[in-house]
Design an enzyme around this catalytic site. Structure first.
Site, PDB file in Angstrom:
ATOM      1  CB  CYS A  66      78.363  40.056 -44.976  1.00 31.63           C
ATOM      2  SG  CYS A  66      78.623  41.366 -46.117  1.00 31.63           S
ATOM      3  CG  HIS A 117      75.153  36.047 -44.279  1.00 26.79           C
ATOM      4  ND1 HIS A 117      74.777  35.050 -45.472  1.00 26.79           N
ATOM      5  CD2 HIS A 117      75.663  36.886 -44.894  1.00 26.79           C
ATOM      6  CE1 HIS A 117      75.345  35.248 -46.315  1.00 26.79           C
ATOM      7  NE2 HIS A 117      76.140  36.511 -46.342  1.00 26.79           N
TER       8      HIS A 117
END
Length: 494
Positions: A79, A138
């Site tokens: 991610c 994130h």
């Protein structure tokens, strides 16, 4: 005096004639708004990507007026690192840029310089009002803090946002909400003594993405009143683990009809070091079975997990629909670029893996749907696109200058009804001490490790699911692709 009046009248008539001939000066065209929707861990399992069983009516409707890129690849299958490359338009060059902490360590806390920290910052410097909701970088809410800590006041992207918003609801913090269950609990507080899925008979707002959709709807009402172009990004959590969604989305599926993977075994001529033992998935302690590379989970459990994942997709699709409906209701849709992007794919038992973190197609290929103002016709593009190409493309569409050192290249030509044929069709990805390149026929991978084989070649013409490494059988193809691969060797593993 009479002559002066006649002269003035003649001059006025002349100016009027010029006005009629050339028209009034047109006001400068208003810059387009941007609605950028990020969806976490969404592999291309939508009807528009060829999965007929998935219920995604809102994304399908958008795709009916947009360009769908069927071969868009992220640069890192995790991610934080994937989003770092997306936001900066750069391939990874240092090991930290392969980690979830990439944005935190490379951007957060840094002083503002002449160089924009992200494409969002670049838009902000050029007159855009920027708003983020949810997981865009994130962190689940855009702030830097550990999973079990209280929310901090340190932004991950300190110069990119005019507003960074999130409604944590009953979960109190972004990270608690990210791993949320409907009763207000979360994975951390329960020390992972939870299932990797949940079906609760609750309304949409009983999970965090429902709150994010409501927040986005409210913000669009406000942005519609501003005399300034906006960039609004909404980051939805699902279908990231845990696969949680209201019961009504589970009820859309007949579990017995859910198809299992076309890649049930470890690929031929591949070392298990190219895969992983599903650590993220296995930490959910109350799951009925554990995943491993030695033995697949049962078909019954695999179908249940796919059912859960699909329900989570359908839940997110409904939230996307709420945002798109409000964009239209506010009269903003006609001058807004809409982008739907997912940060990577996900293995649903493919090669016995449950999770991302490989450099196979299942983990790297993700969703990219782009709608430009005025476009109402569906288009599908099979060209190979990299996520780093999104930065320069958005800047061109918004009339904003792009930094010369970006690795991405604009694909605005592919958004036209009849695009040209001059496209490179190459995308590089990096992870697990390996670099892989995808072109319009092959995936070629080389690892920096001792375990053999270190070279993998998959022919998508005969093997679209990458089940057979044929590098040994085709040394001439390996030699040719090695030249292309070298261009993507940024030194990140040196």
């Amino acid at each position: 005096m009479l002559k002066k009046i006649i002269s003035i009248s003649t001059l006025c008539f002349g100016l009027y004639a010029v006005f009629l001939t050339f028209g009034a000066a047109k006001p400068a065209a208003k810059k387009p708004n941007v609605l950028f929707i990020c969806i976490d861990d969404l592999r291309p399992d939508l009807k528009v990507y060829g999965n007929p069983i998935v219920h995604s009516p809102n994304l399908d409707k958008l795709a009916g007026q947009a360009t769908v890129f069927r071969n868009q690849y992220v640069t890192q299958p995790t991610c934080g690192a994937s989003r770092y490359s997306l936001l900066t338009g750069r391939l990874p060059r240092r090991p930290v840029e392969l980690k979830n902490e990439a944005i935190e360590q490379q951007i957060a806390g840094k002083r503002r310089t002449d160089k924009p920290e992200t494409f969002i910052d670049n838009l902000r410097r050029n007159g855009y009002y920027t708003v983020g909701i949810g997981k865009v970088s994130h962190s689940a809410d855009g702030y830097v803090y550990e999973y079990t800590e209280p929310k901090s006041d340190k932004l991950e992207l300190p110069n990119s946002w005019d507003e960074m918003l999130f409604d944590p609801g009953k979960w109190q913090t972004g990270w608690n909400a990210f791993f949320a269950y409907a009763d207000g609990s979360n994975r951390q507080a329960k020390k992972a003594e939870v299932k990797p899925y949940e079906k609760a008979d609750v309304p949409d707002e009983s999970y965090p993405d429902g709150l994010s959709a409501n927040l986005a709807v409210k913000k669009l009402k406000e942005l519609a009143k501003k005399d300034q172009p906006f960039f609004l990004s909404v980051g939805f959590f699902k279908p990231h683990l845990p696969f949680t969604a209201p019961k009504k989305y589970w009820d859309l599926y007949d579990e017995s009809k859910i198809k299992l993977t076309d890649s049930p075994d470890v690929p031929e001529n591949v070392n298990e070091a190219s895969l992983h033992p599903s650590v993220e998935f296995n930490q959910y302690q109350l799951g009925e079975e554990k995943a491993s590379l030695q033995k697949p989970v049962s078909d019954v459990y695999a179908r249940k997990l796919r059912h859960a994942y699909y329900a989570a997709i359908s839940y997110t699709d409904a939230q996307v629909g709420k945002v798109l409906d409000e964009l239209k209701a506010q009269g903003l849709a006609e001058n807004t670029i809409i982008v739907v992007w997912s940060d990577h794919g996900w293995h649903l038992g493919d090669y016995r893996v449950w999770g991302k973190h490989t450099i196979f197609d299942q983990s790297l290929r993700s969703v990219l749907i782009v709608k430009t103002p005025g476009n109402k016709k569906a288009a599908v593009r099979d060209q190979i696109i990299s996520s780093v190409d999104i930065y320069p493309t958005l800047m061109e569409l918004c009339g904003v200058k792009t930094l010369p050192e970006l690795d991405g290249k604009t694909f605005t030509d592919l958004l036209k009804p009849k695009p040209g044929k001059n496209w490179e069709n190459v995308a590089y990805s990096y992870y697990n001490r390996g670099i892989t390149v995808r072109n319009d026929r092959y995936r070629f991978t080389k690892y920096f490790r001792e375990k053999q084989p270190v070279v993998e070649l998959y022919d998508h013409k005969s093997d679209p699911h990458e089940n057979h490494n044929v590098a040994e059988q085709h040394p001439e193809v390996v030699a040719e692709l090695t030249k292309i691969w070298e261009k993507g060797n940024t030194g990140v593993f040196n």
